[in-house]
Design a protein around this motif. Structure first.
Motif, short mmCIF file in Angstrom:
data_model
loop_
_atom_site.label_atom_id
_atom_site.label_comp_id
_atom_site.label_asym_id
_atom_site.label_seq_id
_atom_site.Cartn_x
_atom_site.Cartn_y
_atom_site.Cartn_z
N MET A 19 -6.75 2.52 -0.34
CA MET A 19 -5.99 1.90 -1.41
C MET A 19 -6.93 1.41 -2.51
O MET A 19 -6.65 1.56 -3.71
CB MET A 19 -5.16 0.73 -0.88
N ILE A 20 -8.05 0.82 -2.12
CA ILE A 20 -9.05 0.39 -3.11
C ILE A 20 -9.58 1.59 -3.88
O ILE A 20 -9.73 1.54 -5.11
CB ILE A 20 -10.19 -0.37 -2.40
N TYR B 138 -5.99 9.21 0.34
CA TYR B 138 -4.78 8.39 0.23
C TYR B 138 -3.63 9.01 1.01
O TYR B 138 -2.94 8.32 1.78
CB TYR B 138 -4.41 8.26 -1.26
N LYS C 280 -7.00 0.31 4.03
CA LYS C 280 -7.51 -0.68 3.10
C LYS C 280 -8.51 -0.06 2.13
O LYS C 280 -8.47 -0.29 0.91
CB LYS C 280 -8.18 -1.83 3.87
N MET D 61 -5.94 -5.03 -9.98
CA MET D 61 -5.10 -4.82 -11.16
C MET D 61 -5.56 -5.70 -12.31
O MET D 61 -5.56 -5.28 -13.47
CB MET D 61 -3.64 -5.11 -10.81
N GLY E 125 -5.12 -5.96 -4.03
CA GLY E 125 -4.52 -5.15 -5.08
C GLY E 125 -4.30 -5.92 -6.37
O GLY E 125 -4.55 -5.40 -7.46
N MET F 37 0.40 1.07 -4.42
CA MET F 37 0.32 0.02 -3.41
C MET F 37 1.47 0.14 -2.41
O MET F 37 1.26 -0.01 -1.19
CB MET F 37 0.34 -1.36 -4.07
N PHE G 289 -6.95 2.78 -6.35
CA PHE G 289 -6.85 1.88 -7.49
C PHE G 289 -8.01 2.11 -8.46
O PHE G 289 -7.83 2.06 -9.68
CB PHE G 289 -6.84 0.43 -7.02
N PHE H 184 0.14 1.22 -10.62
CA PHE H 184 -0.55 0.58 -9.50
C PHE H 184 0.44 0.15 -8.41
O PHE H 184 0.12 0.24 -7.22
CB PHE H 184 -1.33 -0.64 -10.00
N GLY I 85 -13.52 -4.03 -5.80
CA GLY I 85 -12.46 -3.99 -4.80
C GLY I 85 -13.00 -4.13 -3.38
O GLY I 85 -12.44 -4.87 -2.56
N MET J 38 -3.99 -6.75 1.72
CA MET J 38 -4.04 -5.67 0.75
C MET J 38 -3.28 -6.02 -0.52
O MET J 38 -3.65 -5.56 -1.61
CB MET J 38 -3.49 -4.39 1.39
N GLY J 39 -2.25 -6.82 -0.39
CA GLY J 39 -1.55 -7.27 -1.59
C GLY J 39 -2.44 -8.14 -2.46
O GLY J 39 -2.47 -7.98 -3.69
#
Length: 459
Positions: free
Chosen positions: A209-210, A168, A206, A265, A261, A238, A213, A234, A397, A257-258
């Protein structure tokens, strides 16, 4: 005997005494009297309750002669404990062959259609010396991706759990480095050249981030329902990725990505009302952001009324619709597209599905949509049958990333959505995206090795 006894509610359901351990299972060297003794001790020797001392002492006095030697009991206990330890550590199984076949089939069909869609552009770019320029580059990246997929399919999910934070941080550093040493391609500064290898850090971001999460989901557990963890936790993770993307003006990656995400969530347990409120705030942000970028009005106008500027902002959309309409039910035939001869811009990239519709027709395009849908559904099936919470969220994800990309790309090509610049997975030209996608599918295959072996407790 009874004074030293304790009752333990363990998976073996055994009674430990101060002098020996008696396995409470048939066929482990115990007889009826010993099994009855275990029942009595279990019922009357619980912590805090000694029960009827007279019954216990009299019964034990009659059972002492029937007990096997201490060494035999300990040996039986050790054998039972070793057997349960083997059950607790899942044995590595085979990958999900259905998912593997679907991935390989999508890759094969994607490379084939890329050759057809890019042949005209390749001839033009090389002075009519080669029709496989783009195919060769894509095939090389596909080979790298297949090696990564094979390697990642052997790596347990716990390995990625430990790498979540380092990857990350590395992704954020790479995204910020684009602002300093990034290279511009087609007017967008989103690429980095390291040692002659050009790649897009957003593709790596991408995945990270997955991964982040998924780790947070396991760490939070049921606390994800609380605002502090389910929204702020979260959301902070993000924003660490989305803010550098906003500085790059990479709107398509922000949208993609939004959306991924938000789905993750929801899977993690964040309350729906907070997700809806966040979606509304994100919509306001997107409207303000694209307005400040300056070209939002042209894109919206081209989406709603492409015929108003057929030679300018509406040109690409109109050419895409011409290609789709020209295919009819059965298509013009493989390699016989007319729009790919420099009429349709980026016919081998974002708009490759339009060439597919033109050459294979409605039925061929529907078959490819069904192929991608089957791959996505099988991926979700693997996620539902994953070994633990982290694996479930990670697999869901990664599959959601493929699903959202597919839906957005098909929506843009058919003019159901405004242009976003999102490629079609396994089909569109893009070496970094293809290699990363195949590597991610390798992780899903690794998770599928332990499908159905659900852990009772999370470590």
């Amino acid at each position: 005997l009874c004074a030293g006894s304790t009752y333990l509610s363990t998976p073996t359901e055994r009674v430990r005494t101060g002098f020996w351990a008696v396995p409470n299972r048939a066929g482990q060297g115990t007889n009826v009297l010993v099994q009855a003794l275990c029942v009595i001790v279990r019922r009357h020797c619980r912590p805090g309750g000694l029960g009827n001392d007279r019954i216990r002492i009299v019964f034990v006095r009659h059972c002492l002669a029937a007990l096997p030697p201490r060494e035999d009991c300990m040996a039986a206990e050790n054998r039972l404990r070793a057997k349960e330890n083997r059950r607790r550590v899942p044995a590595e199984g085979s990958v999900d062959y259905i998912f593997l076949i679907l991935v390989l089939l999508a890759l094969t069909v994607g490379l084939t259609m890329l050759y057809s869609a890019s042949s005209a552009q390749s001839r033009y770019d090389t002075g009519y010396r080669s029709a496989t320029r783009y195919l060769q580059k894509q095939a090389l990246c596909a080979a790298i991706g297949l090696v990564a997929m094979a390697a990642f399919s052997r790596i347990p999910a716990s390995f990625w759990y430990r790498l979540a934070w380092p990857l990350y941080g590395l992704s954020i550093a790479l995204l910020l480095s684009v602002l300093v040493i990034g290279q511009s391609v087609n007017g967008a500064r989103r690429w980095i050249n390291l040692g002659g290898i050009q790649f897009q850090p957003s593709e790596v971001a991408k995945f990270t981030m997955i991964l982040m999460f998924a780790r947070l989901t396991r760490n939070y557990g049921a606390r994800a329902e609380k605002f502090r963890f389910g929204v702020l936790g979260f959301g902070t993770a993000m924003l660490g990725i989305l803010i550098p993307l906003a500085l790059e003006k990479h709107l398509s990656a922000i949208l993609l990505m939004g959306m991924v995400g938000v789905v993750m969530m929801f899977v993690a347990g964040t309350r729906a009302r907070w997700l809806l409120a966040g979606a509304g705030a994100a919509a306001v942000f997107v409207v303000v952001y694209v307005s400040l970028m300056g070209y939002a009005g042209d894109r919206i106008t081209a989406w709603l009324h492409p015929e108003r500027d057929p030679g300018g902002t509406g040109y690409q959309i109109l050419q895409s619709l011409y290609a789709i309409g020209s295919g009819g039910l059965f298509g013009l035939g493989f390699g016989k597209s007319r729009q790919k001869y420099l009429y349709l811009p980026f016919q081998y990239n974002d708009y490759i599905f339009a060439v597919i519709c033109e050459e294979l027709g409605f039925f061929g395009a529907a078959a490819i949509v069904m192929l991608l849908s089957a791959l996505i559904l099988r991926g979700y099936w693997i996620a539902l049958h994953a070994q633990d919470r982290f694996s479930t969220v990670l697999a869901s994800g990664l599959v959601t990333l493929i699903a959202v990309q597919t839906v957005l790309n098909l929506g843009v090509v058919t003019n159901l959505l405004p242009s976003t610049g999102i490629a079609l997975p396994f089909f569109s030209y893009g070496g970094t995206a293809l290699a990363v996608n195949l590597g991610e599918m390798g992780i899903v295959l690794s998770i599928s090795r332990h499908r159905g072996e659900r852990k009772i407790l999370e470590e």
